[in-house]
Design an enzyme around this catalytic site. Structure first.
Site, PDB file in Angstrom:
ATOM      1  N   ARG A 127       0.833  -1.217   0.000  1.00  0.00           N
ATOM      2  CA  ARG A 127       0.000   0.000   0.000  1.00  0.00           C
ATOM      3  C   ARG A 127       0.862   1.259   0.000  1.00  0.00           C
ATOM      4  O   ARG A 127       0.323   2.370   0.002  1.00  0.00           O
ATOM      5  CB  ARG A 127      -0.909   0.012   1.231  1.00  0.00           C
ATOM      6  CG  ARG A 127      -2.299  -0.533   0.976  1.00  0.00           C
ATOM      7  CD  ARG A 127      -2.290  -2.001   0.663  1.00  0.00           C
ATOM      8  NE  ARG A 127      -3.621  -2.497   0.358  1.00  0.00           N
ATOM      9  CZ  ARG A 127      -3.950  -3.779   0.442  1.00  0.00           C
ATOM     10  NH1 ARG A 127      -3.047  -4.677   0.806  1.00  0.00           N
ATOM     11  NH2 ARG A 127      -5.169  -4.171   0.135  1.00  0.00           N
ATOM     12  N   LYS A 168      15.149  -6.515   2.821  1.00  0.00           N
ATOM     13  CA  LYS A 168      15.563  -5.486   3.789  1.00  0.00           C
ATOM     14  C   LYS A 168      16.997  -5.669   4.300  1.00  0.00           C
ATOM     15  O   LYS A 168      17.695  -4.695   4.555  1.00  0.00           O
ATOM     16  CB  LYS A 168      14.594  -5.436   4.970  1.00  0.00           C
ATOM     17  CG  LYS A 168      13.228  -4.858   4.604  1.00  0.00           C
ATOM     18  CD  LYS A 168      12.343  -4.732   5.835  1.00  0.00           C
ATOM     19  CE  LYS A 168      10.949  -4.285   5.470  1.00  0.00           C
ATOM     20  NZ  LYS A 168      10.105  -4.052   6.649  1.00  0.00           N
ATOM     21  N   ASP A 181      10.738   1.615  10.329  1.00  0.00           N
ATOM     22  CA  ASP A 181       9.761   0.851  11.125  1.00  0.00           C
ATOM     23  C   ASP A 181       9.865   1.246  12.600  1.00  0.00           C
ATOM     24  O   ASP A 181       8.877   1.180  13.333  1.00  0.00           O
ATOM     25  CB  ASP A 181      10.014  -0.656  10.999  1.00  0.00           C
ATOM     26  CG  ASP A 181       9.561  -1.190   9.653  1.00  0.00           C
ATOM     27  OD1 ASP A 181       8.696  -0.554   9.024  1.00  0.00           O
ATOM     28  OD2 ASP A 181      10.082  -2.238   9.229  1.00  0.00           O
ATOM     29  N   GLY A 239       7.327 -12.644  18.510  1.00  0.00           N
ATOM     30  CA  GLY A 239       7.968 -12.707  17.200  1.00  0.00           C
ATOM     31  C   GLY A 239       9.394 -12.216  17.266  1.00  0.00           C
ATOM     32  O   GLY A 239       9.753 -11.420  18.146  1.00  0.00           O
ATOM     33  N   ALA A 240      10.207 -12.711  16.325  1.00  0.00           N
ATOM     34  CA  ALA A 240      11.641 -12.390  16.378  1.00  0.00           C
ATOM     35  C   ALA A 240      12.223 -12.141  14.986  1.00  0.00           C
ATOM     36  O   ALA A 240      13.404 -12.343  14.760  1.00  0.00           O
ATOM     37  CB  ALA A 240      12.395 -13.532  17.068  1.00  0.00           C
ATOM     38  N   GLY A 278      12.424  -9.385  11.422  1.00  0.00           N
ATOM     39  CA  GLY A 278      12.933  -8.032  11.206  1.00  0.00           C
ATOM     40  C   GLY A 278      12.071  -6.978  11.876  1.00  0.00           C
ATOM     41  O   GLY A 278      12.584  -6.020  12.465  1.00  0.00           O
ATOM     42  N   TYR A 323      -1.956  -5.574   9.472  1.00  0.00           N
ATOM     43  CA  TYR A 323      -2.987  -4.593   9.101  1.00  0.00           C
ATOM     44  C   TYR A 323      -4.007  -5.148   8.110  1.00  0.00           C
ATOM     45  O   TYR A 323      -4.886  -4.417   7.642  1.00  0.00           O
ATOM     46  CB  TYR A 323      -2.361  -3.291   8.586  1.00  0.00           C
ATOM     47  CG  TYR A 323      -1.493  -3.447   7.365  1.00  0.00           C
ATOM     48  CD1 TYR A 323      -0.118  -3.558   7.499  1.00  0.00           C
ATOM     49  CD2 TYR A 323      -2.035  -3.467   6.089  1.00  0.00           C
ATOM     50  CE1 TYR A 323       0.693  -3.695   6.381  1.00  0.00           C
ATOM     51  CE2 TYR A 323      -1.240  -3.594   4.977  1.00  0.00           C
ATOM     52  CZ  TYR A 323       0.125  -3.709   5.129  1.00  0.00           C
ATOM     53  OH  TYR A 323       0.924  -3.843   4.024  1.00  0.00           O
TER      54      TYR A 323
HETATM   55  P1  ATR Z   1       9.465 -10.132   9.529  1.00  0.00           P
HETATM   56  O1  ATR Z   1      10.911  -9.954   9.175  1.00  0.00           O
HETATM   57  O2  ATR Z   1       8.518  -9.457   8.610  1.00  0.00           O
HETATM   58  O3  ATR Z   1       9.188  -9.812  10.960  1.00  0.00           O
HETATM   59  P2  ATR Z   1       9.795 -13.051   9.652  1.00  0.00           P
HETATM   60  O4  ATR Z   1      11.256 -12.970   9.853  1.00  0.00           O
HETATM   61  O5  ATR Z   1       9.296 -14.007   8.629  1.00  0.00           O
HETATM   62  O6  ATR Z   1       9.133 -11.669   9.242  1.00  0.00           O
HETATM   63  O7  ATR Z   1       9.117 -13.328  11.049  1.00  0.00           O
HETATM   64  C1  ATR Z   1       7.820 -13.764  11.161  1.00  0.00           C
HETATM   65  C2  ATR Z   1       7.531 -14.040  12.628  1.00  0.00           C
HETATM   66  O8  ATR Z   1       6.250 -14.669  12.708  1.00  0.00           O
HETATM   67  C3  ATR Z   1       8.541 -14.973  13.262  1.00  0.00           C
HETATM   68  O9  ATR Z   1       8.720 -14.597  14.596  1.00  0.00           O
HETATM   69  C4  ATR Z   1       7.829 -16.319  13.153  1.00  0.00           C
HETATM   70  O10 ATR Z   1       8.238 -17.285  14.090  1.00  0.00           O
HETATM   71  P3  ATR Z   1       9.471 -18.275  13.762  1.00  0.00           P
HETATM   72  O11 ATR Z   1      10.729 -17.484  13.984  1.00  0.00           O
HETATM   73  O12 ATR Z   1       9.315 -19.404  14.712  1.00  0.00           O
HETATM   74  O13 ATR Z   1       9.292 -18.694  12.314  1.00  0.00           O
HETATM   75  C5  ATR Z   1       6.410 -15.906  13.413  1.00  0.00           C
HETATM   76  N1  ATR Z   1       5.424 -16.892  12.944  1.00  0.00           N
HETATM   77  C6  ATR Z   1       5.070 -17.149  11.676  1.00  0.00           C
HETATM   78  N2  ATR Z   1       4.125 -18.111  11.626  1.00  0.00           N
HETATM   79  C7  ATR Z   1       3.901 -18.487  12.922  1.00  0.00           C
HETATM   80  C8  ATR Z   1       3.031 -19.442  13.552  1.00  0.00           C
HETATM   81  N3  ATR Z   1       2.210 -20.213  12.843  1.00  0.00           N
HETATM   82  N4  ATR Z   1       3.071 -19.532  14.905  1.00  0.00           N
HETATM   83  C9  ATR Z   1       3.888 -18.751  15.644  1.00  0.00           C
HETATM   84  N5  ATR Z   1       4.727 -17.836  15.096  1.00  0.00           N
HETATM   85  C10 ATR Z   1       4.732 -17.686  13.764  1.00  0.00           C
END
Ligand code: ATR
Length: 282
Positions: free
Chosen positions: A19, A69, A104, A130-131, A133, A221
């Site tokens: 977007r 990124k 961000d 979450g962990a 980027g 979002y």
């Molecule tokens: P971004 O960089 O956009 O934050 P990413 O590195 O793909 O994206 O991170 C996605 C996050 O969503 C990760 O923390 C991921 O957990 P994992 O490190 O275990 O993969 C989390 N995530 C994605 N699907 C998930 C699920 N079904 N249950 C729990 N966590 C999930």
């Protein structure tokens, strides 16, 4: 394309869902600028060459999204913020030098400042889910606001540990299934995972244990109101959504490229909301 037009693009793979063109072209129109913001679908194999040719292609800058990124940071001169986060989403030229930053961080903070004013006053402890980027940008931002403890929960525990390595002991990795038991102590809960997004399962978390003064933020979002935010709303908790973060993170790029600092207004928000409500382009 006329040379007088300042062109900017978002580079992603895929990029159709973005977007950002809507947001930036809205501001370009609002400020009557000779500018254009486009989408560029560029594969990981082609990304380095595309960046090297950015100026030749007529661009004064760019946004970068998944999966570029980290590569964008490596191919540019990052500021301290991008280096700390380990990812860049905004590129611009300073003379001949391609600079980069990560907006961000301020997008997340500015959205909370707008949606839940005073959210960081006396706030000691947050839970971040979450962990990836986005999580790194948010953790960096929260630490910069002086939080003492960030409980970092991730499905893959080793990635949560990697954030402690990066940012130090104020980041405390916790096991994914322990989050429910930690809610009572946290003044802020942030979801940076994909859970709750259209087509993904919802987070399995009950929010009743959060303090009534706690704030809940989601970076997802689509949908605008995730199951997490819906529950926060029903419980009367202050909350900040992912669209707000998206809008606020766009401000600095626009200002760097066009020399005008745009505003996140209800009109802009409604326009993007209307687009999110349309059926998804496939
Ligand atoms: P971004 O960089 O956009 O934050 P990413 O590195 O793909 O994206 O991170 C996605 C996050 O969503 C990760 O923390 C991921 O957990 P994992 O490190 O275990 O993969 C989390 N995530 C994605 N699907 C998930 C699920 N079904 N249950 C729990 N966590 C999930």
């Amino acid at each position: 394309m006329s040379k007088d037009i300042r062109a900017v693009c978002i580079i992603g793979w895929p990029v159709e869902h973005s977007r950002s063109p809507l947001i930036h072209n809205f501001w370009i129109g609002q400020h009557a600028l000779a500018g254009e913001y486009r989408r560029e679908a560029v594969s990981p194999e082609e990304f380095a060459d595309f960046i090297k040719e950015l100026a030749q292609r007529g661009y004064v800058g760019a946004n970068v999204t998944i999966p570029h990124k980290e590569a964008a940071m490596a191919l540019s001169a990052p500021d301290d913020r991008a280096k700390a986060v380990g990812a860049a989403n905004t590129l611009w030229f300073e003379g001949d030098t391609l600079r980069s930053t990560n907006t961000d961080v301020e997008g997340f903070l500015a959205n909370l400042d707008q949606m839940a004013p005073g959210w960081d006053r006396g706030l000691d402890e947050a839970i971040v889910l979450g962990a990836g980027g986005a999580s790194r940008a948010i953790v960096y931002g929260l630490l910069s606001r002086g939080l003492k403890t960030i409980r970092l929960a991730n499905r893959t525990f080793s990635r949560a540990e990697a954030l402690r390595e990066r940012f130090g002991g104020r980041v405390k990795p916790v096991k994914w299934d322990e989050v429910g038991g930690l809610l009572a102590g946290a003044g802020l809960l942030v979801n940076t995972t994909l859970l709750g997004m259209n087509g993904k399962p919802a987070l399995d978390l009950r929010l009743e244990d959060l303090d009534k003064s706690a704030v809940v933020a989601d970076i997802v979002y689509a949908p605008l109101e995730t199951p997490l935010l819906k529950e926060a709303k029903e419980l009367g908790l202050r909350h900040a959504d992912g669209l707000g973060m998206l809008l606020h993170q766009a401000v600095r790029g626009f200002s760097l490229w066009f020399g005008v600092t745009p505003e996140v207004t209800p009109e802009l928000r409604s326009m993007v909301e209307a687009d999110l409500a349309k059926p998804k382009p496939e």
